[in-house]
Design an enzyme around this catalytic site. Structure first.
Site, PDB file in Angstrom:
ATOM      1  N   ASP A  60       0.916  -0.975   0.089  1.00  0.00           N
ATOM      2  CA  ASP A  60       0.008  -0.106  -0.095  1.00  0.00           C
ATOM      3  C   ASP A  60       0.859   1.250   0.020  1.00  0.00           C
ATOM      4  O   ASP A  60       1.741   1.041   0.905  1.00  0.00           O
ATOM      5  CB  ASP A  60      -0.879  -0.119   1.318  1.00  0.00           C
ATOM      6  CG  ASP A  60      -2.098   1.027   1.163  1.00  0.00           C
ATOM      7  OD1 ASP A  60      -1.835   2.073   0.668  1.00  0.00           O
ATOM      8  OD2 ASP A  60      -3.443   0.742   1.337  1.00  0.00           O
ATOM      9  N   CYS A 174     -12.526 -13.463 -16.450  1.00  0.00           N
ATOM     10  CA  CYS A 174     -13.746 -14.231 -16.942  1.00  0.00           C
ATOM     11  C   CYS A 174     -15.162 -13.377 -16.280  1.00  0.00           C
ATOM     12  O   CYS A 174     -16.134 -13.455 -16.841  1.00  0.00           O
ATOM     13  CB  CYS A 174     -14.002 -15.451 -16.326  1.00  0.00           C
ATOM     14  SG  CYS A 174     -12.653 -16.797 -16.946  1.00  0.00           S
ATOM     15  N   CYS A 188     -15.339   4.782  -3.204  1.00  0.00           N
ATOM     16  CA  CYS A 188     -16.090   5.310  -1.929  1.00  0.00           C
ATOM     17  C   CYS A 188     -16.144   6.591  -1.770  1.00  0.00           C
ATOM     18  O   CYS A 188     -17.054   7.339  -0.998  1.00  0.00           O
ATOM     19  CB  CYS A 188     -15.534   4.201  -0.924  1.00  0.00           C
ATOM     20  SG  CYS A 188     -14.071   4.459   0.057  1.00  0.00           S
ATOM     21  N   CYS A 248      -7.668 -16.191 -19.581  1.00  0.00           N
ATOM     22  CA  CYS A 248      -7.354 -17.599 -19.709  1.00  0.00           C
ATOM     23  C   CYS A 248      -7.999 -18.353 -20.641  1.00  0.00           C
ATOM     24  O   CYS A 248      -8.107 -19.292 -20.406  1.00  0.00           O
ATOM     25  CB  CYS A 248      -7.776 -18.065 -18.147  1.00  0.00           C
ATOM     26  SG  CYS A 248      -9.488 -17.829 -18.154  1.00  0.00           S
TER      27      CYS A 248
END
Length: 254
Positions: A60, A174, A188, A248
């Protein structure tokens, strides 16, 4: 072997048939990495440390702000302006000195994701940037590391476990596709978030990370849990592998 102090510390885990001493030893030998030490990352870090995971990496680059204190309960008013990863490292030592914690105060992106994430046994992504989420997910796929991805907004949250390199298992793309690669999604700060929801979703994500390491209960891979804090309710969706997925969806998914 677990020391006498560790046996007492983890006694409530060890008496669980699904965990036991063998499961606790798996945790002790595991390395986890948490991307984002904010609303979701804070409860994840607290519960993984308390559970006795052997090593934790915290990634972070942000500092504590006053608006964080409504939900990021690892920090206090005296911490404003201080690096979250460094603070969290110190606080986790107070929770469990047996956990080796490594803070990383640089921003994860597509250029450094593989180097920062490799060598871990599970990745927990609680970041608030969609571009970061995609970089983490793509690296997890390349490195063959289980990814627990958790997100929250307002009164809603979602948690998924992704192992897309395995046959018939979806990856994160996906689910989300390629439509929002830019780092311009809602946050937020714009939409708001109920503080207690971050604790709920973060704790749930920690549970799924521990499940991935210990192997108890049903596998969560390929499942998306959607939580509605207004109703309140939760539903679980089994996600299919997308044959057209840019990550993938290749002929050889083994």
């Amino acid at each position: 072997m677990l020391s006498d102090d560790e046996l007492e510390r983890y006694a409530r885990h060890i008496v669980l048939r699904e965990v036991g001493g063998a499961g606790q030893m798996k945790l002790r030998g595991a390395r986890g990495v948490v991307v984002g030490a904010g609303g979701i990352g804070v409860p994840v870090l607290q519960y993984l440390a308390a559970a006795g995971i052997g090593a934790l990496t915290i990634i972070d680059d942000d500092v504590v702000g006053a608006s964080n204190l409504q939900r990021q309960v690892l920090y206090g008013i005296g911490d404003i302006g201080t690096q979250k990863a460094l603070l969290a490292t110190r606080r986790l030592f107070d929770i469990n000195p047996y956990v080796a914690v490594t803070p990383v105060t640089e921003r994860l992106d597509g250029g450094n994701a593989d180097a920062l994430l490799e060598g871990h046994d599970v990745i927990l992504d609680g970041s608030d940037s969609f571009a970061t989420r995609l970089a983490v997910a793509d690296a997890a796929y390349r490195l063959h590391i289980p990814l627990v991805s958790a997100a929250i907004g307002q009164f809603h949250g979602q948690i998924g476990t992704w192992t897309g390199w395995l046959k018939d298992q979806p990856c994160y793309r996906c689910y989300v596709g390629d439509a929002f690669d830019a780092d311009d999604c809602d946050t937020c700060a714009e939409d708001g978030v109920l503080g207690a929801m971050t604790g709920l979703i973060g704790s749930f994500a920690a549970l799924e990370a521990i499940r991935a390491l210990v192997g108890f209960g049903d596998s969560a891979a390929g499942k998306l849990h959607v939580v509605d804090g207004l109703t309140p309710s939760m539903r679980t969706i089994r996600m299919p592998k997308d044959p057209g997925c840019s990550t993938c969806g290749t002929p050889d998914n083994s």
